[in-house]
Structure formats: structure tokens, C-alpha cells
Motif scaffolding. Structure first.
Motif, PDB file in Angstrom:
ATOM      1  N   UNK A  53      31.308  41.367  49.314  1.00 31.88           N
ATOM      2  CA  UNK A  53      32.362  41.979  48.433  1.00 31.88           C
ATOM      3  C   UNK A  53      33.082  41.114  47.629  1.00 31.88           C
ATOM      4  N   UNK A  54      33.468  41.123  46.706  1.00 32.98           N
ATOM      5  CA  UNK A  54      34.317  40.506  45.579  1.00 32.98           C
ATOM      6  C   UNK A  54      35.189  41.318  44.922  1.00 32.98           C
ATOM      7  N   UNK A  55      36.469  41.065  44.828  1.00 31.40           N
ATOM      8  CA  UNK A  55      37.350  41.832  44.087  1.00 31.40           C
ATOM      9  C   UNK A  55      38.657  41.083  43.732  1.00 31.40           C
ATOM     10  N   UNK A  56      38.829  41.164  42.345  1.00 27.43           N
ATOM     11  CA  UNK A  56      39.961  40.770  41.590  1.00 27.43           C
ATOM     12  C   UNK A  56      41.094  41.451  42.202  1.00 27.43           C
ATOM     13  N   UNK A  57      42.066  40.584  42.515  1.00 26.54           N
ATOM     14  CA  UNK A  57      43.490  41.049  42.994  1.00 26.54           C
ATOM     15  C   UNK A  57      44.420  40.555  42.762  1.00 26.54           C
ATOM     16  N   UNK A  58      45.640  41.196  42.630  1.00 28.57           N
ATOM     17  CA  UNK A  58      47.022  40.460  42.461  1.00 28.57           C
ATOM     18  C   UNK A  58      47.757  39.993  43.880  1.00 28.57           C
ATOM     19  N   UNK A  59      47.832  38.951  44.211  1.00 22.47           N
ATOM     20  CA  UNK A  59      48.329  38.661  45.511  1.00 22.47           C
ATOM     21  C   UNK A  59      49.609  37.702  45.304  1.00 22.47           C
ATOM     22  N   UNK A  60      50.738  38.236  45.542  1.00 23.53           N
ATOM     23  CA  UNK A  60      52.011  37.359  45.394  1.00 23.53           C
ATOM     24  C   UNK A  60      52.195  36.761  44.357  1.00 23.53           C
TER      25      UNK A  60
ATOM     26  N   UNK B 275      29.638  34.369  61.005  1.00 26.29           N
ATOM     27  CA  UNK B 275      31.024  34.626  61.046  1.00 26.29           C
ATOM     28  C   UNK B 275      31.630  35.198  59.890  1.00 26.29           C
ATOM     29  N   UNK B 276      32.498  36.278  59.798  1.00 20.22           N
ATOM     30  CA  UNK B 276      33.223  36.647  58.685  1.00 20.22           C
ATOM     31  C   UNK B 276      34.203  35.880  58.140  1.00 20.22           C
ATOM     32  N   UNK B 277      34.392  35.820  56.738  1.00 18.12           N
ATOM     33  CA  UNK B 277      35.382  34.976  56.241  1.00 18.12           C
ATOM     34  C   UNK B 277      35.940  36.097  55.085  1.00 18.12           C
ATOM     35  N   UNK B 278      37.247  35.919  55.056  1.00 19.58           N
ATOM     36  CA  UNK B 278      37.908  36.475  53.643  1.00 19.58           C
ATOM     37  C   UNK B 278      38.399  35.329  52.857  1.00 19.58           C
ATOM     38  N   UNK B 279      37.789  34.791  51.997  1.00 13.56           N
ATOM     39  CA  UNK B 279      38.188  33.563  51.209  1.00 13.56           C
ATOM     40  C   UNK B 279      38.806  34.158  49.794  1.00 13.56           C
ATOM     41  N   UNK B 280      39.939  33.473  49.390  1.00 18.62           N
ATOM     42  CA  UNK B 280      40.670  33.762  48.101  1.00 18.62           C
ATOM     43  C   UNK B 280      40.258  32.625  47.466  1.00 18.62           C
ATOM     44  N   UNK B 281      39.989  32.962  46.000  1.00 20.75           N
ATOM     45  CA  UNK B 281      39.677  31.881  44.987  1.00 20.75           C
ATOM     46  C   UNK B 281      40.656  32.145  43.930  1.00 20.75           C
ATOM     47  N   UNK B 282      41.340  31.151  43.429  1.00 25.85           N
ATOM     48  CA  UNK B 282      42.241  31.235  42.225  1.00 25.85           C
ATOM     49  C   UNK B 282      41.431  31.601  41.109  1.00 25.85           C
TER      50      UNK B 282
END
Length: 141
Positions: A77-84, A99-106
Motif C-alpha cells: 500500500x502507498x498513501x500520501x499523508x500529512x505527518x506532523x 518482514x513488514x515495514x512501514x516506510x516513510x518517503x519525503x
């Protein structure tokens, strides 16, 4: 005899009346109308459009960045988000070892800013945050 009939009538009324109250008691107290759902969907689309305007990279570019880091992995899954206050792509990826990873890409620079190892329950496992170097490679803390 009159007392028995009166008692039977009172009991019958109590059962019927109680049943009516019981039926009313199980009715939902709140409902979401179709109109409310449409409004929420429009707000979500507006939010996504706003975030997309702020992003400098596409979803495909973010996905490629993650797969370059997790070679042989699968993006779920890929989701565009506002994080902080920062616009990021949140990418759920399963590495080749499962293994499952939650990766944040600027979404502005295209660099991985954070990577968390998630366990199978969807809960965060031990904190396996990775710091990201200037060359976009991750190191374990």
C-alpha cells in the motif's frame, strides 16, 4: 374469576408493551447517511489533491525508492499523508524475508525518512527505526 382475567390482561399488556419497548431499544441510535459519506469522500479527495500539489515526487517514484532499499520486496500500500506538517508517502512493504515495514518517503525530496518494522498483527514490533543517510541508505539504530 374477574381477578384472574384482570391479572391475565395486565400480564399480556406488560409482555406486549415490554416487547415494543425492547424492539425500540435495539434500534440504532445514530446512522450515517449517504450524504454524510459523500461529504467525507469529497473532503478526503480535497485533502489528497492539496497534498499532491505539495509533493515533488509521484507515488511511483516513492515506490521505486522503497523497492531500491528493500530489493525483492513487495509494496502492499502507498498513501500520501500529512505527518506532523510534512507531506510524506507512507509505504507498506513486505521484504523478501517476509518482514513488514512501514516506510516513510519525503514527498518533496524523495528520500526515506523513517522505516519501522511491523509485526504480523499490524502492531509495531520492537522499535527498529532506521536512520537514513544522505545517500538514502538506512542504518539500524
Amino acid at each position: 374469576m374477574i381477578g384472574t382475567k384482570l391479572l391475565a390482561s395486565v400480564l399480556a399488556l406488560g409482555v406486549v408493551g415490554g416487547g415494543a419497548v425492547g424492539v425500540h431499544a435495539i434500534q440504532p441510535t445514530s446512522t450515517v447517511s449517504h450524504e454524510d459519506t459523500e461529504i467525507a469522500e469529497k473532503q478526503d479527495l480535497n485533502e489528497q489533491a492539496k497534498l499532491q500539489k505539495e509533493a515533488s515526487i509521484t507515488q511511483d517514484e516513492a515506490t521505486k525508492t522503497v523497492l531500491d532499499q528493500y530489493q525483492g520486496g513487495t509494496v502492499k500500500q502507498v498513501e500520501l499523508e500529512d505527518e506532523d506538517g510534512s507531506v510524506i508517502y507512507g509505504v507498506d512493504v513486505v521484504s523478501k524475508d517476509g518482514k513488514n515495514y512501514d516506510v516513510k518517503v519525503d514527498a518533496k525530496t524523495g528520500k526515506i525518512t523513517k522505516s519501522e518494522n511491523d509485526n504480523e498483527n499490524g502492531d509495531e514490533a520492537e522499535d527498529h527505526d532506521k536512520e537514513v543517510n544522505d545517500d538514502n541508505t538506512a542504518e539500524n539504530n
